[in-house]
Design an enzyme around this catalytic site. Structure first.
Site, PDB file in Angstrom:
ATOM      1  N   HIS A  11      -9.633   1.784   0.645  1.00 15.43           N
ATOM      2  CA  HIS A  11      -8.256   1.898   0.435  1.00 15.43           C
ATOM      3  C   HIS A  11      -7.600   1.213  -0.511  1.00 15.43           C
ATOM      4  O   HIS A  11      -8.152   0.067  -1.133  1.00 15.43           O
ATOM      5  CB  HIS A  11      -8.164   0.567   0.897  1.00 15.43           C
ATOM      6  CG  HIS A  11      -6.044   0.346   1.588  1.00 15.43           C
ATOM      7  ND1 HIS A  11      -5.663   1.237   0.986  1.00 15.43           N
ATOM      8  CD2 HIS A  11      -5.428   0.320   2.622  1.00 15.43           C
ATOM      9  CE1 HIS A  11      -4.300   0.757   1.011  1.00 15.43           C
ATOM     10  NE2 HIS A  11      -4.197   0.076   2.362  1.00 15.43           N
ATOM     11  N   LYS A  70      -9.436   8.018   2.905  1.00 17.23           N
ATOM     12  CA  LYS A  70      -9.823   6.720   2.818  1.00 17.23           C
ATOM     13  C   LYS A  70     -11.654   6.300   3.280  1.00 17.23           C
ATOM     14  O   LYS A  70     -12.054   5.300   2.784  1.00 17.23           O
ATOM     15  CB  LYS A  70      -9.263   5.682   3.119  1.00 17.23           C
ATOM     16  CG  LYS A  70      -7.639   5.610   2.284  1.00 17.23           C
ATOM     17  CD  LYS A  70      -6.793   4.460   3.447  1.00 17.23           C
ATOM     18  CE  LYS A  70      -6.006   4.452   2.655  1.00 17.23           C
ATOM     19  NZ  LYS A  70      -4.652   5.499   3.442  1.00 17.23           N
ATOM     20  N   PHE A 125       1.576  -3.764   3.997  1.00 16.25           N
ATOM     21  CA  PHE A 125       2.220  -4.830   4.167  1.00 16.25           C
ATOM     22  C   PHE A 125       3.712  -5.005   3.960  1.00 16.25           C
ATOM     23  O   PHE A 125       4.624  -4.466   3.303  1.00 16.25           O
ATOM     24  CB  PHE A 125       1.389  -6.248   3.568  1.00 16.25           C
ATOM     25  CG  PHE A 125       0.154  -6.011   4.431  1.00 16.25           C
ATOM     26  CD1 PHE A 125      -0.593  -5.188   5.095  1.00 16.25           C
ATOM     27  CD2 PHE A 125      -0.833  -6.861   3.431  1.00 16.25           C
ATOM     28  CE1 PHE A 125      -1.668  -5.581   5.575  1.00 16.25           C
ATOM     29  CE2 PHE A 125      -2.545  -7.478   4.037  1.00 16.25           C
ATOM     30  CZ  PHE A 125      -2.741  -6.893   5.385  1.00 16.25           C
ATOM     31  N   HIS A 171      -2.915   7.502   7.159  1.00 21.25           N
ATOM     32  CA  HIS A 171      -2.913   6.387   5.840  1.00 21.25           C
ATOM     33  C   HIS A 171      -4.392   5.686   6.419  1.00 21.25           C
ATOM     34  O   HIS A 171      -5.096   5.401   5.682  1.00 21.25           O
ATOM     35  CB  HIS A 171      -1.995   5.116   6.629  1.00 21.25           C
ATOM     36  CG  HIS A 171      -1.696   3.978   5.899  1.00 21.25           C
ATOM     37  ND1 HIS A 171      -2.022   3.573   4.217  1.00 21.25           N
ATOM     38  CD2 HIS A 171      -1.963   2.535   6.665  1.00 21.25           C
ATOM     39  CE1 HIS A 171      -2.017   2.529   4.104  1.00 21.25           C
ATOM     40  NE2 HIS A 171      -2.477   1.778   4.921  1.00 21.25           N
ATOM     41  N   CYS A 183       0.973  -1.153  -0.334  1.00 25.19           N
ATOM     42  CA  CYS A 183      -0.074   0.325  -0.203  1.00 25.19           C
ATOM     43  C   CYS A 183       0.694   1.636   0.303  1.00 25.19           C
ATOM     44  O   CYS A 183       0.786   2.212   0.035  1.00 25.19           O
ATOM     45  CB  CYS A 183      -1.231   0.011   1.314  1.00 25.19           C
ATOM     46  SG  CYS A 183      -2.453  -1.662   1.364  1.00 25.19           S
ATOM     47  N   GLU A 229      -1.078   5.113  14.274  1.00 20.65           N
ATOM     48  CA  GLU A 229      -0.291   6.038  13.753  1.00 20.65           C
ATOM     49  C   GLU A 229      -0.698   7.647  14.418  1.00 20.65           C
ATOM     50  O   GLU A 229       0.085   8.444  14.334  1.00 20.65           O
ATOM     51  CB  GLU A 229      -1.229   6.055  12.323  1.00 20.65           C
ATOM     52  CG  GLU A 229      -0.595   7.601  10.943  1.00 20.65           C
ATOM     53  CD  GLU A 229      -1.840   7.051  10.028  1.00 20.65           C
ATOM     54  OE1 GLU A 229      -1.322   8.403   9.178  1.00 20.65           O
ATOM     55  OE2 GLU A 229      -2.267   6.574   9.835  1.00 20.65           O
TER      56      GLU A 229
END
Length: 421
Positions: A344, A339, A407, A307, A167, A318
């Protein structure tokens, strides 16, 4: 060596909330959700039956039917976004030096639909009839092909490749484009990302990891970053592209400048294959690295496009990283997760959110984090922070920072600021 300045002169987008960059921006400011029941395939037996799909997209409005059949959907999305960005930049393609214009895209997965389709056909028919694969199987599937197609389309001979870091992919692509231009290796680069993974393998795979929201009865409110009732992310698809350009090159041709790219950061959590570091170690490092690269202080940032995927662990880590890095200034920032509206977009998320950050700087408007309700507060999140819940806010935005985490522990972020000659 004196580094060159880099500006944004063009943008294009195809997202779940808009089929152009301006339409996407207008609908994000309105707080529109792009979520709804999946239409790409029959998802009735899946735990997650909804996603944020691109809407009203007819490929033959953009690409010749014969050529489109040779392309995976993610590739089609990338080409449409790139065309808009190049057109928006106003470059005269008959006079620019195409040897010094490149294409660098970020793609997390690539042609998953093509792979699934071809592998399924073999599983059904291959044992008896023998293998019979589409001759375009490999070119349609591979993650690098979209950047190659865009360079072929325009005759751009500059740096050309694709970054893959889950991502964080398209933010890494933007970072590479930025660095190559400021080092003098190119005059301009079309950069961004694309993804089209809303297919059985994509949805089924993420569902098996318990990564997706299963709020099937209320898709539009399923992506709810920083709310206690969040239960996973909502898959999105689409593409966004930016034209990054060396400042003097842009000025020489009288280009319209959206903003300046100030700095980029990259780091690794070195913690877990899917989970973010619980204390936000990598997130803190990537943001501080971007500030250092930009020669800026935390107090110079007014907006963070986080994010913020709406996952239980990721949102908390975060927030911890932001509080640690920005200290008291964190309470003067606006923070939002777009998002909550787009879903996403995986490898394309960073490109969309970098574009959003550019437009927030240009217009002095912060788009909202939608779907937060009173009483839905998580005790591990500090709500004295301004998450820009549910409604866009007007404020001066001198500089914005955009975070993407992937990831594998991949982290990348970029900082854009108002252009001052």
């Amino acid at each position: 060596m004196e580094l060159k300045r880099v500006v944004v002169t063009g943008m294009g987008a195809l997202t779940p909330v808009g089929n152009t960059a301006p339409e996407t921006w207008e609908n994000l400011k309105k707080g529109m959700s792009g979520a709804g029941p999946i239409t790409h395939f029959d998802a009735s037996k899946f735990k997650a039956q909804f996603a944020c799909e691109v809407k009203n997209f007819k490929v033959t409005d953009h690409i010749d039917r014969k050529e489109a059949r040779k392309m995976d959907l993610y590739e089609q999305y990338a080409i449409v976004a790139a065309r808009e960005a190049v057109s928006d930049s106003g470059m005269d393609l008959d006079t620019v030096d195409k040897n010094r214009i490149g294409v660098i895209l970020g793609v997390g997965i690539g042609g998953i639909h093509t792979f699934e389709e071809e592998a399924g056909n073999y599983a059904l028919n291959g044992a008896e009839a023998g293998p019979k694969y589409n001759p375009f199987f490999i070119p349609k599937m591979i993650a690098d092909i979209a950047s190659g197609q865009i360079s072929i389309m325009y005759g751009f001979h500059g740096p050309n490749y694709t970054t893959t870091s889950a991502c964080a992919s398209s933010t890494n692509a933007l970072a590479d484009a930025f660095n190559l231009i400021r080092l003098g290796k190119a005059n301009a680069i079309v950069t961004g990302g694309a993804e089209a993974a809303i297919w059985p393998a994509g949805v089924g795979g993420f569902t098996a990891m318990h990564a997706l929201s299963t709020r099937n009865d209320d898709p539009e409110h399923a992506s709810r970053p920083f709310s206690k009732s969040r239960d996973g992310f909502v898959m999105g698809e689409g593409a966004a592209c930016l034209v990054l350009e060396e400042l003097e090159h842009a000025k020489a041709r009288g280009a319209r400048i959206y903003c300046e790219v100030a700095g980029v950061g990259m780091s690794a959590d070195a913690h877990h294959i899917t989970a973010s570091h619980p204390e936000g170690l990598g997130a803190h490092l990537v943001m501080s690295s971007a500030l250092e690269d930009a020669g800026m202080k935390p107090e110079d940032i007014d907006y963070i496009n986080v994010h913020g995927t709406s996952t239980p662990v990721g949102d908390i880590s975060e927030v911890k990283a932001i509080l640690k890095l920005f200290g008291e200034h964190a309470y003067k920032l606006n923070i939002s997760s777009t998002k909550s509206m787009t879903g996403h977009l995986l490898g394309a998320a960073g490109a969309v959110e970098a574009m959003v950050s550019c437009l927030a700087v240009r217009d002095d408007i912060v788009p909202p984090t939608i779907n937060h309700e009173a009483g839905d507060e998580d005790e591990e999140i500090d709500y004295k922070l301004n998450f820009t819940f549910n409604k866009a806010q007007e404020r001066p935005v001198r500089a914005a920072l955009s975070n993407t985490f992937g990831f594998g522990g991949h982290n990348a972020c970029c900082i854009v600021k108002k252009y001052v000659d």
